[in-house]
Design a protein around this motif. Structure first.
Motif, short mmCIF file in Angstrom:
data_model
loop_
_atom_site.label_atom_id
_atom_site.label_comp_id
_atom_site.label_asym_id
_atom_site.label_seq_id
_atom_site.Cartn_x
_atom_site.Cartn_y
_atom_site.Cartn_z
N TYR A 1 -3.03 -2.11 -20.23
CA TYR A 1 -2.62 -0.78 -19.82
C TYR A 1 -2.96 0.37 -20.62
O TYR A 1 -2.87 0.13 -22.08
CB TYR A 1 -1.06 -0.87 -19.69
CG TYR A 1 -0.40 0.44 -19.05
CD1 TYR A 1 -0.65 0.80 -17.66
CD2 TYR A 1 0.22 1.23 -19.95
CE1 TYR A 1 -0.17 2.10 -16.98
CE2 TYR A 1 0.70 2.49 -19.60
CZ TYR A 1 0.36 2.90 -18.01
OH TYR A 1 0.87 3.83 -17.65
N HIS B 1 3.93 1.56 -1.54
CA HIS B 1 4.82 1.70 -2.56
C HIS B 1 4.04 1.39 -3.93
O HIS B 1 4.91 1.61 -5.08
CB HIS B 1 5.96 0.65 -2.33
CG HIS B 1 6.61 1.13 -0.91
ND1 HIS B 1 7.43 2.17 -0.84
CD2 HIS B 1 6.84 0.20 0.15
CE1 HIS B 1 8.28 2.12 0.57
NE2 HIS B 1 7.56 1.04 1.17
N TRP B 2 3.07 0.89 -4.11
CA TRP B 2 2.49 0.44 -5.29
C TRP B 2 2.24 1.74 -6.26
O TRP B 2 2.70 1.47 -7.61
CB TRP B 2 1.14 -0.07 -5.15
CG TRP B 2 -0.17 0.73 -4.73
CD1 TRP B 2 -0.46 0.94 -3.45
CD2 TRP B 2 -1.06 1.48 -5.64
NE1 TRP B 2 -1.58 1.85 -3.45
CE2 TRP B 2 -1.74 2.09 -4.65
CE3 TRP B 2 -0.96 1.61 -7.07
CZ2 TRP B 2 -2.62 2.96 -5.30
CZ3 TRP B 2 -2.08 2.37 -7.35
CH2 TRP B 2 -3.00 2.95 -6.58
N GLN B 3 2.05 2.91 -5.99
CA GLN B 3 2.11 4.06 -7.11
C GLN B 3 3.46 4.38 -7.49
O GLN B 3 3.37 5.07 -8.54
CB GLN B 3 1.24 5.19 -6.25
CG GLN B 3 -0.01 4.88 -5.71
CD GLN B 3 -0.55 6.02 -5.04
OE1 GLN B 3 -0.10 6.59 -4.10
NE2 GLN B 3 -1.89 6.29 -5.34
N ILE B 4 4.33 4.03 -6.97
CA ILE B 4 5.96 4.56 -7.24
C ILE B 4 6.05 3.47 -8.59
O ILE B 4 6.84 4.11 -9.58
CB ILE B 4 6.77 4.12 -6.25
CG1 ILE B 4 6.44 5.05 -5.16
CG2 ILE B 4 8.08 4.45 -6.85
CD1 ILE B 4 7.21 5.01 -3.72
N GLU C 1 0.79 -1.23 -0.28
CA GLU C 1 0.01 0.09 -0.06
C GLU C 1 0.83 1.15 -0.10
O GLU C 1 0.48 2.41 -0.63
CB GLU C 1 -1.05 -0.01 1.22
CG GLU C 1 -2.12 0.98 1.17
CD GLU C 1 -2.94 1.07 -0.03
OE1 GLU C 1 -3.31 2.17 -0.44
OE2 GLU C 1 -3.22 -0.15 -0.55
N ARG D 1 -0.87 -3.08 -8.11
CA ARG D 1 -1.37 -1.81 -8.58
C ARG D 1 -2.66 -1.94 -9.60
O ARG D 1 -3.30 -1.22 -9.55
CB ARG D 1 0.02 -1.04 -9.47
CG ARG D 1 -0.55 0.10 -10.10
CD ARG D 1 0.58 0.77 -10.70
NE ARG D 1 0.21 2.11 -11.38
CZ ARG D 1 0.97 3.17 -11.17
NH1 ARG D 1 2.02 3.25 -10.76
NH2 ARG D 1 0.49 4.35 -11.66
N ASP E 1 5.74 1.84 -12.08
CA ASP E 1 4.92 1.94 -13.18
C ASP E 1 5.17 0.65 -14.46
O ASP E 1 6.25 -0.32 -13.99
CB ASP E 1 5.24 3.05 -14.03
CG ASP E 1 6.78 3.31 -14.54
OD1 ASP E 1 7.22 2.21 -14.95
OD2 ASP E 1 7.33 4.47 -14.33
N LYS F 1 -5.37 -2.19 -7.48
CA LYS F 1 -5.89 -1.10 -7.01
C LYS F 1 -6.58 -0.03 -7.87
O LYS F 1 -7.27 0.59 -7.39
CB LYS F 1 -4.55 -0.30 -6.09
CG LYS F 1 -4.01 -1.13 -5.14
CD LYS F 1 -4.96 -1.23 -3.82
CE LYS F 1 -5.03 0.25 -2.96
NZ LYS F 1 -5.90 0.23 -1.98
N GLU F 2 -6.06 0.02 -9.09
CA GLU F 2 -6.66 0.84 -10.21
C GLU F 2 -7.76 -0.09 -10.96
O GLU F 2 -8.44 0.76 -11.65
CB GLU F 2 -5.39 1.00 -11.06
CG GLU F 2 -4.12 1.96 -10.62
CD GLU F 2 -3.22 1.93 -11.44
OE1 GLU F 2 -3.15 1.15 -12.68
OE2 GLU F 2 -2.29 3.00 -11.34
#
Length: 156
Positions: free
Chosen positions: A150, A46-49, A44, A129, A51, A132-133
Motif C-alpha cells: 500500500y 462499494h470498493w472505494q468506500i 463495484e 480494491r 480503506d 481495481k487499483e
C-alpha cells in the motif's frame, strides 16, 4: 487377525448427505453467471468506500449488513428452489459442526464466511480494491500472486 483384515467404514448419514447436497448446490450457485454478476455489482458499488486502515467506519457495518441480507436471501432462495427439504438452520448447525473438516469445501466455506464474518468480508472487498487499483497482478500460468505494498507507486 492382521492389519489387512480391517475394513474402513465411512459414516454416510442422512446428515452428511444433506450437507453434501447443500454444498454441491452452493457450488453451482456461486459459479452461476447470476451470482457472479450480483457479487461483482455489489463490490463495484462499494470498493472505494473501504480503506486499508485498521479502523472500521460505521458505514462499513451498513454495507456489510446489506451484503449479508442480499447474499443470504439469494443463496436461501436458490437453495430452496433446488431442495424442497432445505433448512438454513439445519445447514448452519451442520456447518458449525464440520468447519475445517473437509479440504474440498474450503472455498465454499470461505464464501459463506464472507457473508457471516465482517473481517473476512472486509478482506475480500479490500482484495477487490487492490485489483481495481492495479496493485495486484496474477500470473495465471504459474498461479503466482504479486502485490505491491500500500502506498507504492506503479513507477519502478
Amino acid at each position: 487377525m492382521d492389519g489387512s483384515d480391517f475394513i474402513d467404514v465411512v459414516d454416510h448419514t442422512e446428515s452428511s448427505e444433506f450437507f453434501d447436497e447443500v454444498i454441491g448446490h452452493i457450488q453451482d450457485i456461486i459459479l452461476s453467471e447470476e451470482f457472479q454478476n450480483l457479487h461483482e455489482e455489489f463490490f463495484e458499488q462499494h470498493w472505494q468506500i473501504f480503506d486499508y486502515g485498521e479502523e472500521n467506519k460505521i458505514e462499513y457495518t451498513v454495507i456489510f449488513e446489506s451484503y449479508q441480507l442480499i447474499f443470504e436471501n439469494f443463496l436461501t432462495k436458490k437453495l430452496m428452489d433446488c431442495m424442497q427439504h432445505f433448512s438454513m438452520e439445519r445447514f448452519d448447525m451442520e456447518l458449525r459442526q464440520r468447519r475445517g473438516n473437509k479440504v474440498g469445501e474450503s472455498e465454499i466455506i470461505d464464501l459463506i464466511d464472507t457473508i457471516t464474518d465482517f473481517q473476512k468480508f472486509k478482506e475480500e472487498i479490500l482484495d477487490y480494491r487492490s485489483k481495481k487499483e492495479g496493485r495486484v497482478a496474477f500470473i495465471e500460468s504459474s498461479n503466482i500472486l504479486i502485490t505491491r505494498p500500500y502506498g507504492s507507486s506503479s513507477a519502478g
